[in-house]
Scaffold this motif. Structure first.
Motif, short mmCIF file in Angstrom:
data_model
loop_
_atom_site.label_atom_id
_atom_site.label_comp_id
_atom_site.label_asym_id
_atom_site.label_seq_id
_atom_site.Cartn_x
_atom_site.Cartn_y
_atom_site.Cartn_z
N MET A 8 0.85 -1.20 0.00
CA MET A 8 0.00 0.00 0.00
C MET A 8 0.88 1.24 0.00
SD MET A 8 -2.88 1.01 2.83
CE MET A 8 -3.73 -0.53 2.54
N SER A 9 0.61 2.18 -0.91
CA SER A 9 1.45 3.39 -0.95
C SER A 9 1.21 4.20 0.32
CB SER A 9 1.12 4.24 -2.18
OG SER A 9 -0.08 4.93 -1.98
N THR A 10 2.28 4.90 0.74
CA THR A 10 2.21 5.63 2.02
C THR A 10 1.05 6.59 2.05
OG1 THR A 10 4.59 5.48 2.14
CG2 THR A 10 3.57 7.01 3.61
N ASN A 11 0.84 7.36 0.96
CA ASN A 11 -0.18 8.41 1.04
C ASN A 11 -1.60 7.90 0.85
OD1 ASN A 11 -0.06 7.95 -1.64
ND2 ASN A 11 0.46 10.06 -2.24
N SER A 12 -1.78 6.57 0.83
CA SER A 12 -3.16 6.06 0.90
C SER A 12 -3.32 5.13 2.10
CB SER A 12 -3.51 5.31 -0.39
OG SER A 12 -2.69 4.16 -0.52
N LEU A 13 -2.29 5.08 2.95
CA LEU A 13 -2.29 4.18 4.11
C LEU A 13 -3.52 4.38 4.99
CD1 LEU A 13 -0.67 2.13 5.90
CD2 LEU A 13 0.32 4.12 7.05
N PHE A 14 -3.90 5.65 5.18
CA PHE A 14 -4.97 5.94 6.15
C PHE A 14 -6.38 5.74 5.59
CE2 PHE A 14 -1.56 8.99 7.85
CZ PHE A 14 -0.97 7.97 8.58
N ASP A 15 -6.46 5.27 4.34
CA ASP A 15 -7.78 4.98 3.77
C ASP A 15 -8.26 3.56 4.11
OD1 ASP A 15 -7.91 7.47 2.62
OD2 ASP A 15 -6.94 6.83 0.76
N ILE A 58 4.22 13.56 6.51
CA ILE A 58 5.49 14.31 6.49
C ILE A 58 6.49 13.67 7.44
CG2 ILE A 58 6.57 16.51 7.24
CD1 ILE A 58 4.11 17.94 5.96
N ALA A 59 6.02 13.36 8.66
CA ALA A 59 6.91 12.72 9.65
C ALA A 59 7.41 11.37 9.14
CB ALA A 59 6.17 12.54 10.98
N MET A 60 6.52 10.59 8.52
CA MET A 60 6.91 9.27 7.99
C MET A 60 7.94 9.43 6.86
SD MET A 60 3.03 7.81 7.95
CE MET A 60 3.26 6.24 7.13
N LYS A 105 11.87 8.13 6.68
CA LYS A 105 12.38 7.32 5.56
C LYS A 105 13.65 7.94 4.99
CE LYS A 105 10.51 4.79 1.62
NZ LYS A 105 9.42 4.68 0.66
N GLN A 106 13.58 9.27 4.75
CA GLN A 106 14.75 9.98 4.19
C GLN A 106 15.98 9.86 5.09
OE1 GLN A 106 13.30 14.00 3.80
NE2 GLN A 106 11.71 13.37 2.34
N GLY A 111 4.10 -0.97 11.90
CA GLY A 111 5.27 -1.12 12.77
C GLY A 111 5.79 0.16 13.39
N TYR A 112 5.04 1.28 13.26
CA TYR A 112 5.43 2.53 13.92
C TYR A 112 5.04 2.47 15.40
CZ TYR A 112 6.21 4.64 9.33
OH TYR A 112 6.69 4.92 8.07
N ASN A 113 5.69 3.28 16.22
CA ASN A 113 5.32 3.40 17.64
C ASN A 113 4.11 4.32 17.76
OD1 ASN A 113 7.61 1.91 18.57
ND2 ASN A 113 8.88 3.72 18.28
N VAL A 114 3.01 3.79 18.26
CA VAL A 114 1.78 4.58 18.38
C VAL A 114 1.20 4.41 19.78
CG1 VAL A 114 -0.48 5.09 17.34
CG2 VAL A 114 1.25 3.90 16.01
#
Length: 390
Positions: free
Chosen positions: A1-8, A304-306, A310-311, A341-344
């Motif tokens: 899943m592409s990052t900018n559609s993750l939250f869908d 942006i944070a994600m 990555k960068q 796998g992020y800390n939430v």
């Protein structure tokens, strides 16, 4: 899943909600989207609780159970355990607001210490939290911020506040549990910032244990952060920050207008967003000195944070970077981040129904004033209902 559609992904977002809980959430956000209804509902609820009408059961089964974990910490444990199973941690927040007695401030201090000790053996609870005005009277904070002299009695009350901060910080340091200290109104915040800095200097020598909060709708916060970072480097202590947009905007603007001073609030939504993102970038550029808890319901700031992580090749599970959202809101961000796998951490308010109502009413009123927040929740809930064919 592409990052900018993750939250869908609503299947992941609402995986813990039963069909009836999904319907309840849709109903609640539908109600919250109606500003006059929220105002009337808030007034009626306050009135009913004040004259002891038997409405606690109704409140408990609707708004309370959606936005809160329970009436005490044990009540919250099934929720904490369920969240952990899907990769989301919990930040238990004893959300009793508006108390002004020393006895209550002591009770809150003991509760935060209890929770911190409990969290030491509970991997799912990496943070504790409190509000400055949970430990001492608003007017003391305000007088110190406005450089007014305290009476002898007020000096004693201030010493009690300092002692409460120190007792909590000492236990947090011993338990290696980080403490998030919430920010409040600007006209009491300088005193809270100063005391927090003293605790950081004392307890953040090896790593950040004490975290302050930056409300980025205030245009001066990036400069404040840079100044504190400089002092911390000179004195040899680490910083921790929860970064949020802010929760008292209308109150801040109204007071500035009434008293005739320049508002501390950014001139526009875009200026606030830019400020928030610039604060994030500054912390990521200085991650060896400053740990981050990004408390945001904003998708683009989260992306942006994600992207920065990555960068900069910062691992998703790097313990110096956490994301946080409120329980009952923005599940599409929390659960999809956790699945990746992020800390939430979910902020989970709890406390006796009557005592937590001021907090819940404030949340409902905030939601009506944040453009797009409630409609986004409704859109996602509707999408998941359709997916389940409810």
């Amino acid at each position: 899943m592409s990052t900018n559609s993750l939250f869908d992904n609503t299947e992941t977002a609402f995986q813990l909600k039963s069909d009836s809980e999904l319907e309840r959430a849709y109903f609640l956000f539908k109600m919250i989207s109606n500003e006059p209804l929220v105002k009337i509902g808030s007034a009626v609820t306050k009135f009913a609780l004040n004259i002891n009408l038997p409405v606690e059961g109704l409140i408990r089964s609707t708004v309370f159970d959606h936005f809160c974990g329970g009436v005490n910490e044990l009540d919250c444990m099934p929720t904490v355990d369920r969240l952990q199973e899907v990769g989301v941690s919990s930040v238990l927040d004893y959300s009793v607001e508006g108390k002004e007695e020393e006895e209550q401030f002591e009770a809150t201090t003991k509760k935060v210490i209890e929770l911190t000790k409990f969290a030491k053996n509970k991997e799912a609870m990496p943070f504790s939290v409190f509000k400055p005005t949970g430990l001492g009277m608003f007017k003391i904070w305000q007088k110190l911020t406005e450089k007014e002299a305290l009476t002898n009695e007020e000096k004693d009350l201030w010493n009690n506040i300092v002692s409460r901060y120190d007792r909590i910080s000492k236990v947090a340091h011993e338990c290696n549990i980080r403490i998030l200290i919430d920010a409040e109104e600007s006209w009491m915040q300088d005193a809270a910032d100063d005391l927090c800095e003293k605790m950081m200097e004392k307890y953040n020598k090896e790593r950040p244990i004490i975290f302050n909060t930056l409300q980025c709708y205030r245009w001066d916060r990036l400069d404040y952060l840079k100044g504190l970072h400089k002092r911390a480097k000179e004195k040899g202590f680490k910083l921790g920050f929860k970064v949020v947009r802010g929760a008292y905007m209308e109150k801040e603007n109204d007071r500035a207008l009434e008293k005739g001073y320049k508002t501390p609030i950014c001139e526009s939504k875009k200026a606030t967003d830019d400020n928030f993102n610039n604060v994030l970038k500054y912390i990521f550029d200085n991650l060896d000195d400053i740990e981050l808890f990004a408390g945001t319901h904003n998708e683009s700031s989260t992306y942006i944070a994600m992207d920065i992580m990555k960068q900069k090749s910062i691992s998703k599970s790097d313990d110096r970077v956490w994301f946080g959202q409120l329980f009952g809101m923005s599940d599409h961000i929390s659960f999809n981040l956790g699945a990746e796998g992020y800390n939430v951490g979910k902020y989970i308010p709890f406390g006796p129904v009557k005592d937590v109502m001021p907090y819940l009413i404030r949340r409902a009123e905030e939601n009506t004033s944040v453009a797009g927040q409630t409609s986004r929740e409704l859109t996602l809930l509707k999408k998941e209902k359709e997916r389940r064919n409810l």
